[in-house]
Design a protein around this motif. Structure first.
Motif, PDB file in Angstrom:
ATOM      1  N   ARG A  30      82.863  21.995  -1.235  1.00 33.41           N
ATOM      2  CA  ARG A  30      83.266  20.872  -0.384  1.00 33.41           C
ATOM      3  C   ARG A  30      84.787  20.798  -0.262  1.00 33.41           C
ATOM      4  O   ARG A  30      85.350  19.738  -0.018  1.00 33.41           O
ATOM      5  CB  ARG A  30      82.721  19.550  -0.948  1.00 33.41           C
ATOM      6  N   ASP A  31      85.439  21.953  -0.387  1.00 37.11           N
ATOM      7  CA  ASP A  31      86.899  21.996  -0.309  1.00 37.11           C
ATOM      8  C   ASP A  31      87.390  21.532   1.053  1.00 37.11           C
ATOM      9  O   ASP A  31      86.765  21.803   2.072  1.00 37.11           O
ATOM     10  CB  ASP A  31      87.415  23.425  -0.539  1.00 37.11           C
ATOM     11  N   THR A  32      88.513  20.849   1.023  1.00 35.69           N
ATOM     12  CA  THR A  32      89.134  20.457   2.286  1.00 35.69           C
ATOM     13  C   THR A  32      90.175  21.514   2.661  1.00 35.69           C
ATOM     14  O   THR A  32      90.581  22.323   1.835  1.00 35.69           O
ATOM     15  CB  THR A  32      89.811  19.071   2.185  1.00 35.69           C
ATOM     16  N   GLU A  34      93.832  22.302   5.074  1.00 31.00           N
ATOM     17  CA  GLU A  34      94.972  21.709   5.762  1.00 31.00           C
ATOM     18  C   GLU A  34      95.076  22.231   7.195  1.00 31.00           C
ATOM     19  O   GLU A  34      95.347  21.483   8.119  1.00 31.00           O
ATOM     20  CB  GLU A  34      96.276  22.003   4.989  1.00 31.00           C
ATOM     21  N   ASP A  35      94.847  23.532   7.358  1.00 30.28           N
ATOM     22  CA  ASP A  35      94.979  24.150   8.673  1.00 30.28           C
ATOM     23  C   ASP A  35      93.618  24.126   9.380  1.00 30.28           C
ATOM     24  O   ASP A  35      92.856  25.084   9.331  1.00 30.28           O
ATOM     25  CB  ASP A  35      95.493  25.583   8.521  1.00 30.28           C
ATOM     26  N   THR A  36      93.343  23.001  10.037  1.00 27.94           N
ATOM     27  CA  THR A  36      92.036  22.837  10.685  1.00 27.94           C
ATOM     28  C   THR A  36      91.852  23.794  11.861  1.00 27.94           C
ATOM     29  O   THR A  36      90.739  24.235  12.131  1.00 27.94           O
ATOM     30  CB  THR A  36      91.829  21.378  11.143  1.00 27.94           C
ATOM     31  N   GLU A  37      92.944  24.124  12.545  1.00 24.22           N
ATOM     32  CA  GLU A  37      92.837  25.065  13.676  1.00 24.22           C
ATOM     33  C   GLU A  37      92.424  26.452  13.194  1.00 24.22           C
ATOM     34  O   GLU A  37      91.611  27.124  13.839  1.00 24.22           O
ATOM     35  CB  GLU A  37      94.146  25.122  14.471  1.00 24.22           C
ATOM     36  N   ALA A  38      92.954  26.881  12.065  1.00 14.83           N
ATOM     37  CA  ALA A  38      92.560  28.178  11.494  1.00 14.83           C
ATOM     38  C   ALA A  38      91.090  28.146  11.078  1.00 14.83           C
ATOM     39  O   ALA A  38      90.376  29.140  11.236  1.00 14.83           O
ATOM     40  CB  ALA A  38      93.448  28.526  10.300  1.00 14.83           C
ATOM     41  N   GLU A  39      90.639  27.006  10.584  1.00 15.93           N
ATOM     42  CA  GLU A  39      89.239  26.880  10.156  1.00 15.93           C
ATOM     43  C   GLU A  39      88.294  26.906  11.360  1.00 15.93           C
ATOM     44  O   GLU A  39      87.219  27.501  11.305  1.00 15.93           O
ATOM     45  CB  GLU A  39      89.068  25.579   9.342  1.00 15.93           C
ATOM     46  N   ILE A  40      88.715  26.280  12.451  1.00 13.86           N
ATOM     47  CA  ILE A  40      87.907  26.319  13.682  1.00 13.86           C
ATOM     48  C   ILE A  40      87.880  27.740  14.244  1.00 13.86           C
ATOM     49  O   ILE A  40      86.840  28.212  14.709  1.00 13.86           O
ATOM     50  CB  ILE A  40      88.443  25.295  14.712  1.00 13.86           C
ATOM     51  N   LYS A  41      89.011  28.445  14.164  1.00 16.19           N
ATOM     52  CA  LYS A  41      89.051  29.839  14.611  1.00 16.19           C
ATOM     53  C   LYS A  41      88.081  30.668  13.772  1.00 16.19           C
ATOM     54  O   LYS A  41      87.324  31.495  14.300  1.00 16.19           O
ATOM     55  CB  LYS A  41      90.478  30.389  14.495  1.00 16.19           C
ATOM     56  N   LYS A  42      88.073  30.461  12.472  1.00 22.11           N
ATOM     57  CA  LYS A  42      87.159  31.165  11.561  1.00 22.11           C
ATOM     58  C   LYS A  42      85.709  30.855  11.930  1.00 22.11           C
ATOM     59  O   LYS A  42      84.872  31.757  12.011  1.00 22.11           O
ATOM     60  CB  LYS A  42      87.448  30.726  10.119  1.00 22.11           C
ATOM     61  N   LEU A  43      85.417  29.592  12.196  1.00 20.77           N
ATOM     62  CA  LEU A  43      84.069  29.175  12.593  1.00 20.77           C
ATOM     63  C   LEU A  43      83.622  29.945  13.831  1.00 20.77           C
ATOM     64  O   LEU A  43      82.516  30.486  13.878  1.00 20.77           O
ATOM     65  CB  LEU A  43      84.054  27.666  12.879  1.00 20.77           C
ATOM     66  N   ASN A  44      84.496  30.022  14.827  1.00 26.21           N
ATOM     67  CA  ASN A  44      84.156  30.683  16.090  1.00 26.21           C
ATOM     68  C   ASN A  44      84.066  32.199  15.971  1.00 26.21           C
ATOM     69  O   ASN A  44      83.235  32.828  16.635  1.00 26.21           O
ATOM     70  CB  ASN A  44      85.129  30.264  17.191  1.00 26.21           C
ATOM     71  N   LEU A  98      87.176  19.211   6.545  1.00 26.66           N
ATOM     72  CA  LEU A  98      86.202  19.997   5.803  1.00 26.66           C
ATOM     73  C   LEU A  98      86.347  21.473   6.140  1.00 26.66           C
ATOM     74  O   LEU A  98      86.737  21.825   7.253  1.00 26.66           O
ATOM     75  CB  LEU A  98      84.777  19.575   6.160  1.00 26.66           C
ATOM     76  N   ASN A  99      86.016  22.321   5.187  1.00 29.94           N
ATOM     77  CA  ASN A  99      85.977  23.746   5.500  1.00 29.94           C
ATOM     78  C   ASN A  99      84.812  23.986   6.451  1.00 29.94           C
ATOM     79  O   ASN A  99      83.900  23.172   6.573  1.00 29.94           O
ATOM     80  CB  ASN A  99      85.892  24.598   4.229  1.00 29.94           C
ATOM     81  N   ALA A 100      84.832  25.113   7.154  1.00 26.91           N
ATOM     82  CA  ALA A 100      83.852  25.397   8.204  1.00 26.91           C
ATOM     83  C   ALA A 100      82.416  25.397   7.684  1.00 26.91           C
ATOM     84  O   ALA A 100      81.518  24.846   8.325  1.00 26.91           O
ATOM     85  CB  ALA A 100      84.170  26.738   8.871  1.00 26.91           C
ATOM     86  N   ALA A 101      82.173  25.991   6.525  1.00 25.15           N
ATOM     87  CA  ALA A 101      80.808  26.066   5.984  1.00 25.15           C
ATOM     88  C   ALA A 101      80.271  24.678   5.643  1.00 25.15           C
ATOM     89  O   ALA A 101      79.108  24.361   5.921  1.00 25.15           O
ATOM     90  CB  ALA A 101      80.766  26.973   4.761  1.00 25.15           C
ATOM     91  N   ALA A 102      81.108  23.828   5.067  1.00 22.43           N
ATOM     92  CA  ALA A 102      80.679  22.473   4.711  1.00 22.43           C
ATOM     93  C   ALA A 102      80.426  21.641   5.966  1.00 22.43           C
ATOM     94  O   ALA A 102      79.450  20.880   6.034  1.00 22.43           O
ATOM     95  CB  ALA A 102      81.726  21.795   3.826  1.00 22.43           C
ATOM     96  N   ALA A 103      81.284  21.775   6.958  1.00 23.40           N
ATOM     97  CA  ALA A 103      81.103  21.037   8.211  1.00 23.40           C
ATOM     98  C   ALA A 103      79.818  21.482   8.900  1.00 23.40           C
ATOM     99  O   ALA A 103      79.037  20.647   9.385  1.00 23.40           O
ATOM    100  CB  ALA A 103      82.311  21.253   9.129  1.00 23.40           C
ATOM    101  N   LEU A 104      79.580  22.781   8.944  1.00 29.31           N
ATOM    102  CA  LEU A 104      78.354  23.317   9.531  1.00 29.31           C
ATOM    103  C   LEU A 104      77.135  22.780   8.787  1.00 29.31           C
ATOM    104  O   LEU A 104      76.169  22.329   9.412  1.00 29.31           O
ATOM    105  CB  LEU A 104      78.370  24.847   9.477  1.00 29.31           C
ATOM    106  N   GLU A 105      77.169  22.827   7.480  1.00 28.20           N
ATOM    107  CA  GLU A 105      76.045  22.351   6.678  1.00 28.20           C
ATOM    108  C   GLU A 105      75.766  20.870   6.937  1.00 28.20           C
ATOM    109  O   GLU A 105      74.610  20.469   7.101  1.00 28.20           O
ATOM    110  CB  GLU A 105      76.329  22.590   5.194  1.00 28.20           C
ATOM    111  N   ALA A 139      75.834  31.850   6.040  1.00 30.05           N
ATOM    112  CA  ALA A 139      75.913  33.088   5.260  1.00 30.05           C
ATOM    113  C   ALA A 139      77.126  33.911   5.701  1.00 30.05           C
ATOM    114  O   ALA A 139      77.866  34.441   4.858  1.00 30.05           O
ATOM    115  CB  ALA A 139      74.624  33.895   5.412  1.00 30.05           C
ATOM    116  N   HIS A 140      77.344  34.003   7.007  1.00 29.75           N
ATOM    117  CA  HIS A 140      78.509  34.737   7.513  1.00 29.75           C
ATOM    118  C   HIS A 140      79.803  34.104   7.021  1.00 29.75           C
ATOM    119  O   HIS A 140      80.711  34.815   6.583  1.00 29.75           O
ATOM    120  CB  HIS A 140      78.496  34.771   9.043  1.00 29.75           C
ATOM    121  N   LEU A 141      79.866  32.787   7.100  1.00 27.72           N
ATOM    122  CA  LEU A 141      81.085  32.096   6.657  1.00 27.72           C
ATOM    123  C   LEU A 141      81.342  32.293   5.168  1.00 27.72           C
ATOM    124  O   LEU A 141      82.495  32.323   4.738  1.00 27.72           O
ATOM    125  CB  LEU A 141      80.980  30.596   6.977  1.00 27.72           C
ATOM    126  N   LEU A 142      80.272  32.432   4.394  1.00 32.27           N
ATOM    127  CA  LEU A 142      80.402  32.598   2.942  1.00 32.27           C
ATOM    128  C   LEU A 142      80.496  34.065   2.527  1.00 32.27           C
ATOM    129  O   LEU A 142      80.596  34.382   1.340  1.00 32.27           O
ATOM    130  CB  LEU A 142      79.213  31.940   2.232  1.00 32.27           C
TER     131      LEU A 142
END
Length: 163
Positions: A30-32, A34-44, A98-105, A139-142
């Motif tokens: 459940r890590d937070t 700071e760089d939300t744009e990088a996390e959204i890029k990772k998600l996509n 939230l990190n991408a995996a936690a937000a997705l979950e 699974a991909h995100l992890l």
């Protein structure tokens, strides 16, 4: 020899090698971030990889399944590319950091619960689609690999908690 008990998926007797379908640990931190744009890029980026993977699985599965049975993968692709699903995940990343995996979950769990509670069989099936797609995406995100029964090239008896 291990004695395994379970519920048969079809009647009769079959003899073949056992293929144990095991899911990797997909526990999300459940890590937070700071760089939300990088996390959204990772998600996509991972979304694009999941789309490729589902298309490959669909192609392999369509050789052994009817068009109707293989259509489940079309539903998975529609769910993966649903703009509302993605925008809710991105919103959680931006608003809650939230990190991408936690937000997705979180979003997937909310949607699965919503669809599962409906009386309509069609919507209950969509809950299963959301679960399947979000599990693959998570699974991909992890960095985990999910088993792919469509890649099995010999006669086997699949042993699994859930198909």
């Amino acid at each position: 020899m291990t004695n395994i008990k379970g519920i048969g998926a079809s009647s009769g007797i079959a003899l073949a090698k056992a293929y144990k379908l095991e899911m990797p640990d997909l526990t999300v931190s459940r890590d937070t971030v700071e760089d939300t744009e990088a996390e959204i890029k990772k998600l996509n980026e991972h979304k694009a990889a999941v789309e490729k993977e589902i298309n490959k699985i669909k192609e392999r599965a369509s050789k052994n399944l009817s068009a109707e049975e293989a259509a489940v993968f079309d539903a998975h692709l529609m769910m993966l590319n649903d703009p509302e699903f993605a925008s809710q995940i991105e919103g959680k990343i931006k608003d809650e950091k939230l990190n991408a995996a936690a937000a997705l979950e979180d979003v997937a769990t909310m949607m699965i619960n919503m669809f599962s509670s409906m009386d309509d069989a069609y919507f209950k099936e969509r809950a299963a689609d959301i679960k399947d797609v979000s599990t693959r995406w998570k699974a991909h995100l992890l960095g985990k690999k999910l088993p792919d029964p469509t890649a099995i090239e010999e006669e086997v008896i699949i042993i699994a908690n859930d198909l």
